[in-house]
Design a protein around this motif. Structure first.
Motif, mmCIF file in Angstrom:
data_model
loop_
_atom_site.group_PDB
_atom_site.id
_atom_site.type_symbol
_atom_site.label_atom_id
_atom_site.label_comp_id
_atom_site.label_asym_id
_atom_site.label_seq_id
_atom_site.Cartn_x
_atom_site.Cartn_y
_atom_site.Cartn_z
ATOM 1 N N ASN B 318 -0.985 -6.874 -11.488
ATOM 2 C CA ASN B 318 0.112 -7.756 -11.070
ATOM 3 C C ASN B 318 1.159 -7.022 -10.234
ATOM 4 O OD1 ASN B 318 -0.631 -10.279 -12.056
ATOM 5 N ND2 ASN B 318 -0.076 -9.666 -14.158
ATOM 6 N N CYS B 319 0.700 -6.114 -9.380
ATOM 7 C CA CYS B 319 1.595 -5.339 -8.504
ATOM 8 C C CYS B 319 2.696 -4.611 -9.267
ATOM 9 C CB CYS B 319 2.211 -6.245 -7.437
ATOM 10 S SG CYS B 319 1.017 -6.951 -6.304
ATOM 11 N N SER B 320 2.399 -4.228 -10.534
ATOM 12 C CA SER B 320 3.446 -3.601 -11.337
ATOM 13 C C SER B 320 3.655 -2.122 -10.995
ATOM 14 C CB SER B 320 3.115 -3.735 -12.827
ATOM 15 O OG SER B 320 1.891 -3.087 -13.108
ATOM 16 N N ARG B 321 2.759 -1.533 -10.231
ATOM 17 C CA ARG B 321 2.879 -0.137 -9.777
ATOM 18 C C ARG B 321 2.490 -0.080 -8.314
ATOM 19 N NH1 ARG B 321 5.043 0.139 -13.760
ATOM 20 N NH2 ARG B 321 4.735 1.354 -15.664
ATOM 21 N N PRO B 322 3.007 0.925 -7.591
ATOM 22 C CA PRO B 322 2.563 1.079 -6.194
ATOM 23 C C PRO B 322 1.074 1.444 -6.152
ATOM 24 C CG PRO B 322 4.455 2.501 -6.715
ATOM 25 C CD PRO B 322 3.987 1.942 -8.007
ATOM 26 N N VAL B 323 0.372 0.868 -5.185
ATOM 27 C CA VAL B 323 -1.057 1.185 -5.019
ATOM 28 C C VAL B 323 -1.255 1.745 -3.615
ATOM 29 C CG1 VAL B 323 -3.423 0.327 -5.139
ATOM 30 C CG2 VAL B 323 -1.650 -0.732 -6.572
ATOM 31 N N GLY B 324 -1.380 3.070 -3.521
ATOM 32 C CA GLY B 324 -1.571 3.729 -2.231
ATOM 33 C C GLY B 324 -3.022 3.658 -1.785
ATOM 34 N N MET B 325 -3.260 4.200 -0.608
ATOM 35 C CA MET B 325 -4.607 4.096 -0.071
ATOM 36 C C MET B 325 -4.964 5.336 0.734
ATOM 37 S SD MET B 325 -6.187 0.909 1.967
ATOM 38 C CE MET B 325 -5.261 1.081 3.473
ATOM 39 N N CYS B 326 -6.214 5.778 0.557
ATOM 40 C CA CYS B 326 -6.774 6.856 1.373
ATOM 41 C C CYS B 326 -8.104 6.323 1.874
ATOM 42 C CB CYS B 326 -6.961 8.105 0.517
ATOM 43 S SG CYS B 326 -7.880 9.408 1.346
ATOM 44 N N ASN B 327 -8.228 6.113 3.161
ATOM 45 C CA ASN B 327 -9.449 5.456 3.636
ATOM 46 C C ASN B 327 -9.919 5.993 4.975
ATOM 47 O OD1 ASN B 327 -7.278 4.336 5.046
ATOM 48 N ND2 ASN B 327 -8.364 2.425 5.384
ATOM 49 N N ARG B 328 -11.192 5.882 5.218
ATOM 50 C CA ARG B 328 -11.797 6.096 6.523
ATOM 51 C C ARG B 328 -12.747 4.923 6.748
ATOM 52 N NH1 ARG B 328 -11.536 11.381 8.737
ATOM 53 N NH2 ARG B 328 -12.195 10.305 10.635
ATOM 54 N N VAL B 329 -12.989 4.586 7.998
ATOM 55 C CA VAL B 329 -13.861 3.443 8.285
ATOM 56 C C VAL B 329 -14.829 3.766 9.422
ATOM 57 C CG1 VAL B 329 -12.217 1.714 7.467
ATOM 58 C CG2 VAL B 329 -12.140 2.425 9.856
ATOM 59 N N GLY B 330 -15.723 2.835 9.681
ATOM 60 C CA GLY B 330 -16.624 2.957 10.822
ATOM 61 C C GLY B 330 -17.797 3.895 10.574
ATOM 62 N N GLY B 331 -17.951 4.357 9.329
ATOM 63 C CA GLY B 331 -19.021 5.310 9.038
ATOM 64 C C GLY B 331 -18.490 6.697 8.738
#
Lengths: 184, 348
Positions: B318-331
């Motif tokens: 329920n969005c009660s904590r920050p949710v960061g992201m580490c991502n790569r795309v396209g392969g």
């Protein structure tokens, strides 16, 4: 101990196969392992590589950022991977195909004229197995005697008649290390 | 054994004798393995004229109560979407394997997790879900194949193995189940299967067409009651070093393995970080996230897409904590160092 090996060169040089033999030898010795090929529109003549991790611990990522064993069979692969090797890594160079020496001074180079040796054995396609034999003899990441069973299991039924020649190539690589060392 | 081969051999041992497919990188080893094995054990290997034909053959075969499967990679799954919707509408169990590659469009052939939304929200038209399982080892490629068949039969719905290209291509040691399920025993206990009446009962009808809206409504409501049971009973996940974690990495497939390496490194630096690795993506395991949200400061998803699972984590807590992201795309795949840098950033 964790051995992170990248084998790289042209498609058709048998790099995926030599990686499989090494991985299977690890399996026979009860090690944890992964084998990951570069896959793509790669065929004979294109570049190609595989990553083999052998470890006493479960393997996390199968992707190797910094190998401690590097085997290169063409110059573009040496250019691409030389900088990624761990300090103290051992780099096996097919010196009959790659004219240049290593730029790094913090790794151990082994220059082995594998393709020339394979030609002299009348088995040009087995330069990969000669270098593999050299790796195992020098690093002892698996026991040299395990290679026999590993090859028996890995070689396809269609090519079973080439088993002895493959074993001879592995032994040639080992002998080169014992007699010449390859370091300069 | 390659991940793709582990799926194929496991399927055979699960009593699957019917494979319909169409080649596409990076999953073609599944078809190649089936082509070699099926004729020797009295099974069917059929390379169809298209992905659409293959999924409809699965529909026909699954109607008889037998275990049937198809496999493809992202663009091919788009083509199968119509058939998957029909399978769901007819309440048929079947296995669909998706070894993902980069998209959209023809995209590339390198690993990706960009079909996450497409698969977990129900790949096709209409209100439905399929079971979605995400393996992170070659062993799980085999084990989750079995689980997919079992859950599909139990809940009468299609199940999907959602892997990425790396999982399909890599080799690892794998222990395959000794037990070989007799394919003849599979249709037993499926009273709906169309296996001939023997002139002793009314015809069974497998169908997804209901022209009376009240009847169609009833099938939808009944189906979602099943989904509710599925969500309650079948969620699976793995927790790694979560006991004292202040940061929780969330990742599946190949990126979960890269993350594990990064977590080990981060722990050496004194950062209290752990990981929740969802194994079922539908149903998404909300419970461990709700529990984790009580004690961790932040979440960090590591994905091969632009942040699709990230939304499911936000929903689960329920969005009660920050949710960061580490991502790569396209392969592209993030390196251990990239994930470690993202963890350090979250720890600040």
């Amino acid at each position: 101990m964790t051995y992170e090996t990248i084998m790289a060169g042209f498609g058709g040089q048998g790099l995926l196969f030599s990686g499989k033999v090494l991985a299977y030898a690890g399996l026979l010795e009860g090690k944890e392992l992964t084998w990951l090929p570069s896959y793509g529109p790669e065929m004979r003549g294109g570049t190609c590589n595989c990553s083999v991790i052998l470890s006493d611990e479960p393997v996390g990522s199968p992707i190797i950022a910094h190998p401690n064993i590097l085997m290169v069979m063409n110059e573009p692969s040496l250019d691409r991977f030389e900088g990624t090797a761990q300090a103290g890594a051992t780099v096996f160079v097919d010196s009959s195909l790659i004219p240049r020496k290593l730029k790094r001074t913090d790794v151990t180079p082994v220059y082995i004229p594998a393709t020339q040796m394979a030609k002299e054995m009348d088995a040009l396609a087995l330069a990969n197995m000669i270098i593999l034999g050299a790796i195992v003899e020098k690093i002892r990441c698996v026991r040299p005697e395990t290679m026999v069973d590993a090859l028996k299991h890995t070689i396809s039924a269609r090519k079973a008649n080439l088993l002895d020649l493959n074993l001879k190539a592995v032994e040639e690589g080992a002998r080169f290390i014992r007699e010449k060392g390859g370091e300069e | 054994m390659k991940g793709n081969e582990a799926i194929a051999e496991s399927a055979i041992r699960c009593g699957c004798r019917h494979y319909f497919g169409y080649p596409i990188t990076p999953q073609t080893e599944i078809a190649a393995y089936m082509a070699k094995r099926m004729p020797k054990i009295g099974g069917t290997f059929l390379q169809a004229e298209s992905e659409i034909a293959a999924i409809n053959m699965v529909y026909g075969c699954a109607s008889t109560g037998r275990r049937a499967m198809t496999s493809s990679s992202s663009p091919g799954i788009s083509l199968k979407a119509e058939g998957i919707s029909y399978l769901a509408g007819a309440d048929l169990p079947a296995l669909i394997v998706n070894v993902q590659r980069g998209g959209p469009g023809l995209g590339g052939i390198q690993p990706s997790q960009s079909d996450y939304f497409f698969m977990t929200r129900g790949p096709g038209h209409g209100d439905f879900h399929i079971i979605v399982l995400a393996p992170a080892t070659v062993q799980e490629m085999a084990d989750l194949t079995r689980l997919a068949f079992e859950l599909a039969d139990k809940y009468r719905m299609p199940a999907m193995l959602l892997a990425d290209g790396t999982m399909g291509q890599m080799m690892e040691p794998v222990a395959l189940p000794e037990e070989q399920i007799d394919p003849e025993t599979i249709p037993v206990g499926k009273p709906w299967a169309t296996r001939g009446t023997g002139l002793k009962r009314e015809h069974n009808i497998v169908n997804s067409l209901y022209l009376k809206p009240d009847e169609l409504e009833k099938t939808n409501i009944e189906r979602f009651a099943r989904y509710e049971r599925l969500e309650k009973e079948e969620c699976r996940w793995e927790e790694y070093l979560m006991d004292d974690a202040e940061i929780c990495v969330v990742s599946v497939g190949i990126t979960a393995r890269v993350s594990k390496n990064a977590i080990v490194e981060a722990r050496r630096e004194g950062i209290k970080v752990g990981m929740i690795r969802p194994i079922t993506l539908y149903p998404f395991p909300k419970a461990p996230f709700a529990k984790a949200a009580e004690k961790v400061r932040r979440f960090l998803t590591v994905e091969l897409n632009m942040g699709q699972m990230n939304e499911d984590v936000k929903l689960a807590i329920n969005c009660s904590r920050p949710v960061g992201m580490c991502n790569r795309v396209g392969g592209m795949i993030p390196s251990t160092d990239e994930v470690l840098a993202a963890i350090r950033k979250e720890a600040k």
